[in-house]
Structure formats: C-alpha cells, structure tokens
Motif scaffolding. Structure first.
Motif, PDB file in Angstrom:
ATOM      1  N   SER A 180       0.832  -1.207   0.000  1.00 14.41           N
ATOM      2  CA  SER A 180       0.000   0.000   0.000  1.00 14.41           C
ATOM      3  C   SER A 180       0.863   1.253   0.000  1.00 14.41           C
ATOM      4  O   SER A 180       0.520   2.262  -0.635  1.00 14.41           O
ATOM      5  CB  SER A 180      -0.944  -0.006   1.204  1.00 14.41           C
ATOM      6  OG  SER A 180      -0.239   0.148   2.427  1.00 14.41           O
ATOM      7  N   ILE A 181       1.982   1.198   0.688  1.00 15.23           N
ATOM      8  CA  ILE A 181       2.894   2.341   0.721  1.00 15.23           C
ATOM      9  C   ILE A 181       3.709   2.407  -0.562  1.00 15.23           C
ATOM     10  O   ILE A 181       3.920   3.492  -1.134  1.00 15.23           O
ATOM     11  CB  ILE A 181       3.821   2.258   1.948  1.00 15.23           C
ATOM     12  CG1 ILE A 181       2.985   2.210   3.236  1.00 15.23           C
ATOM     13  CG2 ILE A 181       4.784   3.436   1.967  1.00 15.23           C
ATOM     14  CD1 ILE A 181       2.050   3.385   3.430  1.00 15.23           C
ATOM     15  N   GLN A 182       4.145   1.250  -1.032  1.00 15.35           N
ATOM     16  CA  GLN A 182       4.905   1.201  -2.289  1.00 15.35           C
ATOM     17  C   GLN A 182       4.101   1.790  -3.438  1.00 15.35           C
ATOM     18  O   GLN A 182       4.593   2.601  -4.226  1.00 15.35           O
ATOM     19  CB  GLN A 182       5.273  -0.256  -2.574  1.00 15.35           C
ATOM     20  CG  GLN A 182       6.104  -0.496  -3.814  1.00 15.35           C
ATOM     21  CD  GLN A 182       6.563  -1.947  -3.888  1.00 15.35           C
ATOM     22  OE1 GLN A 182       7.220  -2.437  -2.996  1.00 15.35           O
ATOM     23  NE2 GLN A 182       6.194  -2.626  -4.961  1.00 15.35           N
TER      24      GLN A 182
ATOM     25  N   ILE B 149      -3.313   8.315   2.245  1.00 20.43           N
ATOM     26  CA  ILE B 149      -4.207   7.724   3.246  1.00 20.43           C
ATOM     27  C   ILE B 149      -4.421   6.259   2.905  1.00 20.43           C
ATOM     28  O   ILE B 149      -4.797   5.925   1.779  1.00 20.43           O
ATOM     29  CB  ILE B 149      -5.563   8.460   3.284  1.00 20.43           C
ATOM     30  CG1 ILE B 149      -5.351   9.944   3.613  1.00 20.43           C
ATOM     31  CG2 ILE B 149      -6.506   7.808   4.293  1.00 20.43           C
ATOM     32  CD1 ILE B 149      -6.607  10.801   3.463  1.00 20.43           C
ATOM     33  N   VAL B 150      -4.170   5.385   3.872  1.00 19.67           N
ATOM     34  CA  VAL B 150      -4.326   3.946   3.681  1.00 19.67           C
ATOM     35  C   VAL B 150      -5.498   3.452   4.527  1.00 19.67           C
ATOM     36  O   VAL B 150      -5.507   3.631   5.749  1.00 19.67           O
ATOM     37  CB  VAL B 150      -3.039   3.182   4.076  1.00 19.67           C
ATOM     38  CG1 VAL B 150      -3.249   1.675   3.959  1.00 19.67           C
ATOM     39  CG2 VAL B 150      -1.866   3.627   3.203  1.00 19.67           C
ATOM     40  N   GLY B 151      -6.491   2.841   3.867  1.00 19.59           N
ATOM     41  CA  GLY B 151      -7.610   2.224   4.570  1.00 19.59           C
ATOM     42  C   GLY B 151      -7.276   0.781   4.889  1.00 19.59           C
ATOM     43  O   GLY B 151      -7.054  -0.014   3.983  1.00 19.59           O
ATOM     44  N   ALA B 152      -7.201   0.452   6.184  1.00 15.68           N
ATOM     45  CA  ALA B 152      -6.732  -0.882   6.588  1.00 15.68           C
ATOM     46  C   ALA B 152      -7.616  -1.461   7.681  1.00 15.68           C
ATOM     47  O   ALA B 152      -7.132  -2.029   8.653  1.00 15.68           O
ATOM     48  CB  ALA B 152      -5.284  -0.781   7.071  1.00 15.68           C
TER      49      ALA B 152
ATOM     50  N   ASP C 284      -7.190   1.858  -0.588  1.00 16.35           N
ATOM     51  CA  ASP C 284      -8.156   1.134   0.257  1.00 16.35           C
ATOM     52  C   ASP C 284      -7.862  -0.360   0.190  1.00 16.35           C
ATOM     53  O   ASP C 284      -8.304  -1.061  -0.719  1.00 16.35           O
ATOM     54  CB  ASP C 284      -9.582   1.420  -0.202  1.00 16.35           C
ATOM     55  CG  ASP C 284     -10.616   1.012   0.844  1.00 16.35           C
ATOM     56  OD1 ASP C 284     -10.249   0.233   1.758  1.00 16.35           O
ATOM     57  OD2 ASP C 284     -11.767   1.455   0.753  1.00 16.35           O
ATOM     58  N   VAL C 285      -7.103  -0.850   1.168  1.00 12.24           N
ATOM     59  CA  VAL C 285      -6.742  -2.268   1.201  1.00 12.24           C
ATOM     60  C   VAL C 285      -7.954  -3.126   1.556  1.00 12.24           C
ATOM     61  O   VAL C 285      -7.991  -4.321   1.272  1.00 12.24           O
ATOM     62  CB  VAL C 285      -5.585  -2.511   2.197  1.00 12.24           C
ATOM     63  CG1 VAL C 285      -5.115  -3.959   2.149  1.00 12.24           C
ATOM     64  CG2 VAL C 285      -4.412  -1.585   1.890  1.00 12.24           C
ATOM     65  N   ALA C 286      -8.970  -2.516   2.142  1.00 10.84           N
ATOM     66  CA  ALA C 286     -10.177  -3.251   2.546  1.00 10.84           C
ATOM     67  C   ALA C 286     -11.202  -3.360   1.433  1.00 10.84           C
ATOM     68  O   ALA C 286     -12.330  -3.799   1.673  1.00 10.84           O
ATOM     69  CB  ALA C 286     -10.812  -2.568   3.760  1.00 10.84           C
ATOM     70  N   VAL C 287     -10.826  -3.003   0.209  1.00 17.28           N
ATOM     71  CA  VAL C 287     -11.812  -2.940  -0.872  1.00 17.28           C
ATOM     72  C   VAL C 287     -12.444  -4.305  -1.160  1.00 17.28           C
ATOM     73  O   VAL C 287     -13.602  -4.385  -1.571  1.00 17.28           O
ATOM     74  CB  VAL C 287     -11.180  -2.339  -2.156  1.00 17.28           C
ATOM     75  CG1 VAL C 287     -10.143  -3.294  -2.759  1.00 17.28           C
ATOM     76  CG2 VAL C 287     -12.244  -1.949  -3.167  1.00 17.28           C
ATOM     77  N   ASP C 288     -11.706  -5.404  -0.914  1.00 20.14           N
ATOM     78  CA  ASP C 288     -12.307  -6.720  -1.171  1.00 20.14           C
ATOM     79  C   ASP C 288     -13.308  -7.114  -0.092  1.00 20.14           C
ATOM     80  O   ASP C 288     -13.984  -8.139  -0.202  1.00 20.14           O
ATOM     81  CB  ASP C 288     -11.246  -7.812  -1.354  1.00 20.14           C
ATOM     82  CG  ASP C 288     -10.258  -7.891  -0.206  1.00 20.14           C
ATOM     83  OD1 ASP C 288     -10.457  -7.182   0.800  1.00 20.14           O
ATOM     84  OD2 ASP C 288      -9.292  -8.666  -0.311  1.00 20.14           O
TER      85      ASP C 288
ATOM     86  N   GLU D 143     -15.762   5.303   1.200  1.00 23.04           N
ATOM     87  CA  GLU D 143     -17.032   5.181   0.492  1.00 23.04           C
ATOM     88  C   GLU D 143     -16.884   5.257  -1.023  1.00 23.04           C
ATOM     89  O   GLU D 143     -17.589   4.571  -1.766  1.00 23.04           O
ATOM     90  CB  GLU D 143     -18.004   6.263   0.966  1.00 23.04           C
ATOM     91  CG  GLU D 143     -19.407   6.127   0.392  1.00 23.04           C
ATOM     92  CD  GLU D 143     -20.360   7.158   0.946  1.00 23.04           C
ATOM     93  OE1 GLU D 143     -21.575   6.885   0.981  1.00 23.04           O
ATOM     94  OE2 GLU D 143     -19.903   8.249   1.357  1.00 23.04           O
ATOM     95  N   THR D 144     -15.969   6.072  -1.502  1.00 28.17           N
ATOM     96  CA  THR D 144     -15.828   6.279  -2.945  1.00 28.17           C
ATOM     97  C   THR D 144     -14.971   5.229  -3.631  1.00 28.17           C
ATOM     98  O   THR D 144     -14.793   5.274  -4.848  1.00 28.17           O
ATOM     99  CB  THR D 144     -15.238   7.674  -3.218  1.00 28.17           C
ATOM    100  OG1 THR D 144     -14.100   7.882  -2.358  1.00 28.17           O
ATOM    101  CG2 THR D 144     -16.274   8.745  -2.969  1.00 28.17           C
ATOM    102  N   CYS D 145     -14.437   4.282  -2.885  1.00 25.27           N
ATOM    103  CA  CYS D 145     -13.592   3.245  -3.481  1.00 25.27           C
ATOM    104  C   CYS D 145     -14.439   2.103  -4.031  1.00 25.27           C
ATOM    105  O   CYS D 145     -15.343   1.592  -3.354  1.00 25.27           O
ATOM    106  CB  CYS D 145     -12.593   2.698  -2.466  1.00 25.27           C
ATOM    107  SG  CYS D 145     -11.118   3.723  -2.322  1.00 25.27           S
TER     108      CYS D 145
END
Length: 360
Positions: A141-143, A235-238, A266-270, A276-278
C-alpha cells in the motif's frame, strides 16, 4: 483425497494455491494432486516441477473442477467458474462473500462447501491465513501510494521521505491491525511522518512501543479522521471486520477536505472498502480520480508480487490443507475450531454470522 488446483483467471492474478513443495507433502501421505497446466507459471513454478513431485498436470480448468474432491484456489471463483463448482465439492480459498452478493448466491446455488481462508481463526483471535497476504498488502500500500503521489500520475508530486531542507510526506493509516502495522512500518522506513489510528487503546499502546519516532498513534474517531485527512498526502484504509463488510470511515463529502492530488489506497476494498468512494480496480487500471483525489483500489494487491505472495500464502495454508485432506472436511472442522470458523457456506446454507448479516 483428490485435490485440484486450477489456474487463477481473475484479472492479473498470477498466484497459485500450492507450491511443488506442498504437493510433495500431500503425495507423501497418499493424496493425489491435479494441477492445471501452467497454473504456477506466473509465480515461477513450471509444470515439470509439479510433475517431479508426483502431481498430475491436466489441460483445462474444467478438468480440475470435474475431478477434484477439494479445490484449492487463491481468489474466489469468478462468474465463468460458477457453473463448474459441484454439489458437495470442498472449495478452500479467499471468498470475501460479504462484498459480493452474486458470488454468495452462486455458491449457495452450487451446494458446495465453501471454506474461506479469511475467516479461519486461531484460539487467540488471529487470522492465520489472512495474515501473510495482509502483510504483503500493507507493505504494498505504501509502495503503490508513493508511486501514485508522483505528479505524472496525478498525485501531489511529493517524495514521502523528502530530502534535507524539504518537509517529509504525511501518511495516515486507518486501522492498526496487520495491514496497518505493516503500512506504517514501510511509510516510516521511507522517512514519512505517519499517523496510525485504531479504536483499541490497548493496540495503540502496543504500536506506540514498537514503532519508530516518526509514527504517531491516535484514537480513531470521526473528529480525528476529519482533522488528519486535511494534511495527509497518502491515506491507507486498513480496517477489517472478519467475514463482514468494512465500515466507511471516509465518506464522499470528506474528499472536499483533502488537498488535490492526495492518494487513497483502500486495502479493505475486497471487503466492501472503508472509503465510500472506493470501488474495486485491477492491476491493469488500478486508479481513478474523484474530486481531484487519486483512488487506488486494487482488490488483489498481492497478485502483483506473485512469487513472494505464493510462498507466504502456502506456508500458512499447507497445514490446514493437510488436515482437510487427511480427515475430510467434516471431521477436520469438528476437531478444529479454527477450521470450523472458516466455514461460510455449506450445502446451500450460509453458516457464517458475518456473511449472513451482510445480506440481512
């Protein structure tokens, strides 16, 4: 038991569910393993390596599903696989049912036994089959976020670590679990100033102890999030709720509070995403822009580094695969609470609370 491993056909998914080393362990115990031709190629494993340890190579995905008692995968079946799944067949893979009603309905209709990697849970509450891919995704996510901060990719044009005489980039990590911890470590290692938020004070105390000085811990609440996003560059969503949809911590109207070129990963997308917009994207088209904010929402991030990811995943899954193969799924889940918690759908019925609640 006859175990089948199909090639992954999700967009840009090059991982494979078992390595030649894993096949050898199964064959030594008298099990038979079918590998679809070239299933391991993207991860660096050729058919001849599987053959050398006793696997049978079959030409098509239809052959695997038609013959196997247990199907091992990495990602959930996609639409063209739904009709291949047989009644009573055991599927052991990542499912993330809560984010896909079509998949859930298809597996109910199939009357298969769906055992999900992501809800297998140890006695201490940890998720042993989610951890390795969470570690990969957190670091990635950072990379990826650092890359998309580059101006040609519509980011702010910021180098996260800065250089002498310039300010460091600012990273906000939402969630202090495995993904968030690895993301914060990577961002800190690059020299960024990092804020990591969580709702658990106990977890924040732990993170404060292990993180370097350029990481600040903060309680996760609406006020703190809305304040932090105004200054964050990345910003990382985790956030993860096992088996259930992730809560939306960043709403559409909050994008207006961010500076143009901010990057959201957004790592939680799955699991439905915590932004909300992801919406899910692919490695071929990983980003989109809303209100001048760059969204990176690839649902299978570890698939971009398949060699590392395959080794990490199979190190974790193999003991459970052996248990299921040796005992059958019914006895194995009776004797192992961890595996029992992995059951999501059995013979047409949802048996996991989080999945049931996701669809009322």
């Amino acid at each position: 038991m006859l175990i089948g491993v199909p090639a992954e056909i999700k967009n840009n998914e090059d991982r494979v569910a078992i390595t030649p080393a894993g096949v050898l362990e199964l064959v030594k115990l008298g099990h038979r393993v079918l590998i679809q031709s070239n299933a391991g190629f993207g991860s660096g494993f050729e058919d001849k390596e599987y053959i050398s340890v006793g696997a049978e190579i079959v030409p098509t995905i239809e052959d695997v599903y038609a013959r196997a008692e247990m199907v091992l995968k990495v990602k959930e079946p996609i639409a063209q696989e739904y009709d291949l799944v047989r009644e009573g067949q055991l599927l052991f893979t990542y499912f993330h049912f809560a984010s896909s009603e079509p998949l859930t309905k298809a597996m109910i209709k199939s009357k298969a036994v769906c055992l999900a990697y992501e809800t297998v849970e140890s006695a201490d509450g940890s998720l042993p089959l989610l951890i390795p891919m969470s570690e990969v995704a957190g670091r990635m996510s950072i990379q990826e976020g650092a890359k998309y901060l580059e101006k040609p990719l519509k980011g702010k044009g910021i180098l996260l670590g800065g250089v002498p005489g310039t300010p460091r980039g600012k990273v906000l990590v939402l969630g202090g679990g495995i993904v968030g911890t690895q993301a914060a470590k990577m961002a800190a290692g690059l020299g960024a100033n990092v804020i990591i938020m969580d709702i658990s004070l106990k977890r924040l105390r732990y993170l404060a102890d292990i993180m370097p000085a350029n990481v600040t811990t903060m309680m996760s609440n609406q006020h703190n999030i809305e304040t932090a996003i105004k200054e964050a560059d990345l910003i990382v969503g985790a956030v993860l709720i096992p088996g259930a949809k992730a809560p939306h911590l960043i709403k559409r109207d909050m994008l207006k509070k961010m500076r143009p070129g901010t990057v959201l990963v957004d790592v939680a997308v799955d699991q439905g995403g915590c932004i909300e917009t992801c919406t899910p994207t692919t490695h071929e088209a990983p980003t989109f822009i809303i209100d001048d904010i760059v969204h990176y929402c690839v649902a299978n991030m570890p698939g971009a580094v398949p060699y590392t990811s395959t080794l990490a995943l199979t190190n974790a899954t193999l003991p459970y695969v052996l248990e299921l193969a040796n005992k059958g799924w019914q006895k194995a889940t009776e004797e192992s609470l961890a595996l029992k918690k992995g059951l999501n759908i059995v013979n047409g019925e949802i048996v996991h609370k989080g999945v049931a609640e996701a669809f009322a």
